[in-house]
Write a protein that holds these residues in place. Structure first.
Motif, PDB file in Angstrom:
ATOM      1  N   LYS A  68      45.504  39.610  41.396  1.00 52.48           N
ATOM      2  CA  LYS A  68      45.294  38.396  41.600  1.00 52.48           C
ATOM      3  C   LYS A  68      44.677  36.965  41.907  1.00 52.48           C
ATOM      4  N   GLN A  69      43.498  37.855  41.601  1.00 50.23           N
ATOM      5  CA  GLN A  69      42.472  36.067  41.632  1.00 50.23           C
ATOM      6  C   GLN A  69      42.131  35.711  40.257  1.00 50.23           C
ATOM      7  N   PHE A  70      42.309  36.661  39.544  1.00 49.42           N
ATOM      8  CA  PHE A  70      42.423  36.027  38.017  1.00 49.42           C
ATOM      9  C   PHE A  70      43.491  35.740  37.547  1.00 49.42           C
ATOM     10  N   ASN A  71      44.628  35.064  38.612  1.00 45.90           N
ATOM     11  CA  ASN A  71      45.179  34.333  38.336  1.00 45.90           C
ATOM     12  C   ASN A  71      45.170  33.248  38.231  1.00 45.90           C
ATOM     13  N   ASN A  72      44.091  32.304  38.391  1.00 46.65           N
ATOM     14  CA  ASN A  72      43.072  31.316  38.568  1.00 46.65           C
ATOM     15  C   ASN A  72      41.629  31.185  39.302  1.00 46.65           C
ATOM     16  N   THR A  73      41.241  31.374  37.511  1.00 49.72           N
ATOM     17  CA  THR A  73      39.961  31.675  37.624  1.00 49.72           C
ATOM     18  C   THR A  73      39.653  31.573  36.400  1.00 49.72           C
ATOM     19  N   SER A  74      38.090  30.729  36.113  1.00 44.72           N
ATOM     20  CA  SER A  74      37.379  30.083  35.127  1.00 44.72           C
ATOM     21  C   SER A  74      36.803  32.216  34.468  1.00 44.72           C
ATOM     22  N   PRO A  75      36.555  31.965  33.428  1.00 42.77           N
ATOM     23  CA  PRO A  75      35.943  32.750  32.174  1.00 42.77           C
ATOM     24  C   PRO A  75      34.493  33.219  32.726  1.00 42.77           C
ATOM     25  N   ASN A  76      33.384  32.016  33.726  1.00 48.66           N
ATOM     26  CA  ASN A  76      32.095  33.000  33.456  1.00 48.66           C
ATOM     27  C   ASN A  76      32.719  33.675  35.550  1.00 48.66           C
ATOM     28  N   ASP A  77      33.268  32.979  36.176  1.00 44.87           N
ATOM     29  CA  ASP A  77      33.745  33.849  37.468  1.00 44.87           C
ATOM     30  C   ASP A  77      34.517  35.848  37.214  1.00 44.87           C
ATOM     31  N   ALA A  78      35.346  35.354  35.552  1.00 50.42           N
ATOM     32  CA  ALA A  78      35.980  36.996  35.778  1.00 50.42           C
ATOM     33  C   ALA A  78      35.102  37.592  34.593  1.00 50.42           C
ATOM     34  N   LEU A  79      34.099  37.311  33.687  1.00 48.51           N
ATOM     35  CA  LEU A  79      33.145  37.707  33.643  1.00 48.51           C
ATOM     36  C   LEU A  79      31.878  37.993  34.925  1.00 48.51           C
ATOM     37  N   ASN A  80      31.788  37.311  35.820  1.00 46.10           N
ATOM     38  CA  ASN A  80      31.376  38.397  37.416  1.00 46.10           C
ATOM     39  C   ASN A  80      32.216  39.249  37.577  1.00 46.10           C
ATOM     40  N   MET A  81      33.490  39.401  37.725  1.00 46.97           N
ATOM     41  CA  MET A  81      34.308  40.364  39.016  1.00 46.97           C
ATOM     42  C   MET A  81      34.415  41.089  37.681  1.00 46.97           C
ATOM     43  N   ALA A  82      33.990  41.490  36.544  1.00 47.81           N
ATOM     44  CA  ALA A  82      34.426  42.626  35.749  1.00 47.81           C
ATOM     45  C   ALA A  82      34.275  43.899  35.754  1.00 47.81           C
ATOM     46  N   VAL A  83      32.947  44.229  36.952  1.00 50.28           N
ATOM     47  CA  VAL A  83      32.001  45.419  36.604  1.00 50.28           C
ATOM     48  C   VAL A  83      33.240  45.683  38.090  1.00 50.28           C
ATOM     49  N   GLU A  84      33.076  45.216  39.101  1.00 54.82           N
ATOM     50  CA  GLU A  84      34.042  45.050  40.176  1.00 54.82           C
ATOM     51  C   GLU A  84      35.640  45.919  39.737  1.00 54.82           C
ATOM     52  N   LEU A  85      36.127  45.018  38.671  1.00 52.70           N
ATOM     53  CA  LEU A  85      37.228  44.919  38.093  1.00 52.70           C
ATOM     54  C   LEU A  85      37.876  46.487  37.606  1.00 52.70           C
ATOM     55  N   ASN A  86      36.450  47.190  36.881  1.00 52.51           N
ATOM     56  CA  ASN A  86      36.862  48.788  36.489  1.00 52.51           C
ATOM     57  C   ASN A  86      36.104  49.122  37.167  1.00 52.51           C
ATOM     58  N   GLU A  87      35.754  49.328  38.729  1.00 51.36           N
ATOM     59  CA  GLU A  87      35.798  50.629  40.382  1.00 51.36           C
ATOM     60  C   GLU A  87      37.061  50.520  40.670  1.00 51.36           C
ATOM     61  N   TYR A  88      38.124  49.567  40.453  1.00 51.72           N
ATOM     62  CA  TYR A  88      38.943  49.390  41.557  1.00 51.72           C
ATOM     63  C   TYR A  88      40.067  49.961  40.330  1.00 51.72           C
ATOM     64  N   ILE A  89      39.571  50.300  39.180  1.00 50.56           N
ATOM     65  CA  ILE A  89      40.540  50.628  37.646  1.00 50.56           C
ATOM     66  C   ILE A  89      40.571  52.391  38.427  1.00 50.56           C
ATOM     67  N   LYS A  90      39.231  52.498  37.916  1.00 52.59           N
ATOM     68  CA  LYS A  90      39.317  54.084  38.041  1.00 52.59           C
ATOM     69  C   LYS A  90      39.409  54.808  39.134  1.00 52.59           C
ATOM     70  N   ILE A  91      38.833  53.996  40.549  1.00 52.83           N
ATOM     71  CA  ILE A  91      39.726  54.501  41.837  1.00 52.83           C
ATOM     72  C   ILE A  91      41.235  54.731  41.651  1.00 52.83           C
ATOM     73  N   LEU A  92      42.286  53.665  40.769  1.00 59.68           N
ATOM     74  CA  LEU A  92      43.139  53.942  41.048  1.00 59.68           C
ATOM     75  C   LEU A  92      43.696  54.933  40.159  1.00 59.68           C
ATOM     76  N   LYS A  93      43.174  55.737  39.363  1.00 58.10           N
ATOM     77  CA  LYS A  93      43.206  56.681  38.198  1.00 58.10           C
ATOM     78  C   LYS A  93      42.986  57.915  39.547  1.00 58.10           C
ATOM     79  N   ASP A  94      41.746  57.806  39.762  1.00 59.39           N
ATOM     80  CA  ASP A  94      41.365  58.803  41.282  1.00 59.39           C
ATOM     81  C   ASP A  94      42.741  59.384  42.114  1.00 59.39           C
ATOM     82  N   SER A  95      42.854  58.423  42.228  1.00 59.87           N
ATOM     83  CA  SER A  95      43.571  58.347  44.057  1.00 59.87           C
ATOM     84  C   SER A  95      44.967  59.213  43.037  1.00 59.87           C
ATOM     85  N   LEU A  96      45.521  58.823  42.235  1.00 60.53           N
ATOM     86  CA  LEU A  96      46.893  59.048  41.600  1.00 60.53           C
ATOM     87  C   LEU A  96      47.469  60.258  42.514  1.00 60.53           C
ATOM     88  N   LYS A  97      47.848  60.781  43.513  1.00 51.18           N
ATOM     89  CA  LYS A  97      48.603  61.800  43.626  1.00 51.18           C
ATOM     90  C   LYS A  97      50.250  62.080  44.108  1.00 51.18           C
TER      91      LYS A  97
END
Length: 175
Positions: A68-97
């Motif tokens: 939801k933070q990406f709904n109103n963000t600049s490209p610079n901010d989005a690039l700064n948040m990209a690594v953390e986004l990948n962590e959230y996505i990886k955790i999502l896959k690992d947590s699917l039970k």
């Protein structure tokens, strides 16, 4: 005496011509395309039926909130948040039970989401990246996540429909 007048004239002329003109203007720095926030389409929500079924899946909610933070963000901010986004996505896959959600179609959507997020992370390493390329990538990520959410909603809607209709009784009574 003439010599003093000539020297005085020349020095006055030099002083006047060397005078700097200072303009008192205040200019605001111009934002580049990488710094301008972009308003995007929102994140789809889970249906009430789906929310009941996945209420213990906090990793999904964490990713949803982060996106939801990406709904109103600049490209610079989005690039700064990209690594953390990948962590959230990886955790999502690992947590699917949840067994209902372990389907090939949902897994395919997850893989596309992961690939699009990895592409955004790769963009952080490209020095000449354009703002419209980053914005397009963010739009793709949000679109795929919305598809993921809609698939979860569809899985539970279908399950409810199947439970409500007893096909065995329907076919047995018509014989």
């Amino acid at each position: 005496m003439i010599r003093h007048i000539i020297i005085l004239s020349i020095s006055t002329f030099l002083l006047v011509s060397c005078k700097k003109t200072v303009q008192n203007t205040t200019t605001t720095p111009q934002k580049t395309g990488m710094q301008i926030p972009v308003k995007r389409r929102g994140i789809d929500t889970l249906s009430s039926l789906s929310k009941k079924q996945v209420n213990d899946w906090t990793e999904y909610e964490n990713l949803n909130s982060y996106l939801k933070q990406f709904n109103n963000t600049s490209p610079n901010d989005a690039l700064n948040m990209a690594v953390e986004l990948n962590e959230y996505i990886k955790i999502l896959k690992d947590s699917l039970k949840i067994e209902d959600l372990k389907t090939n179609s949902l897994n395919a959507r997850f893989n596309v989401l992961r690939n699009e997020a990895l592409r955004l992370t790769d963009m952080t390493r490209i020095p000449a990246i354009q703002p419209d390329q980053v914005n397009d990538q963010i739009d793709k990520i949000l679109l795929v996540f919305n598809s993921y959410t809609q698939k979860v909603n569809t899985i539970y809607s279908k399950k409810k429909f199947d439970e409500e209709i007893d096909l065995d009784n329907f076919f047995n009574t018509n014989q």
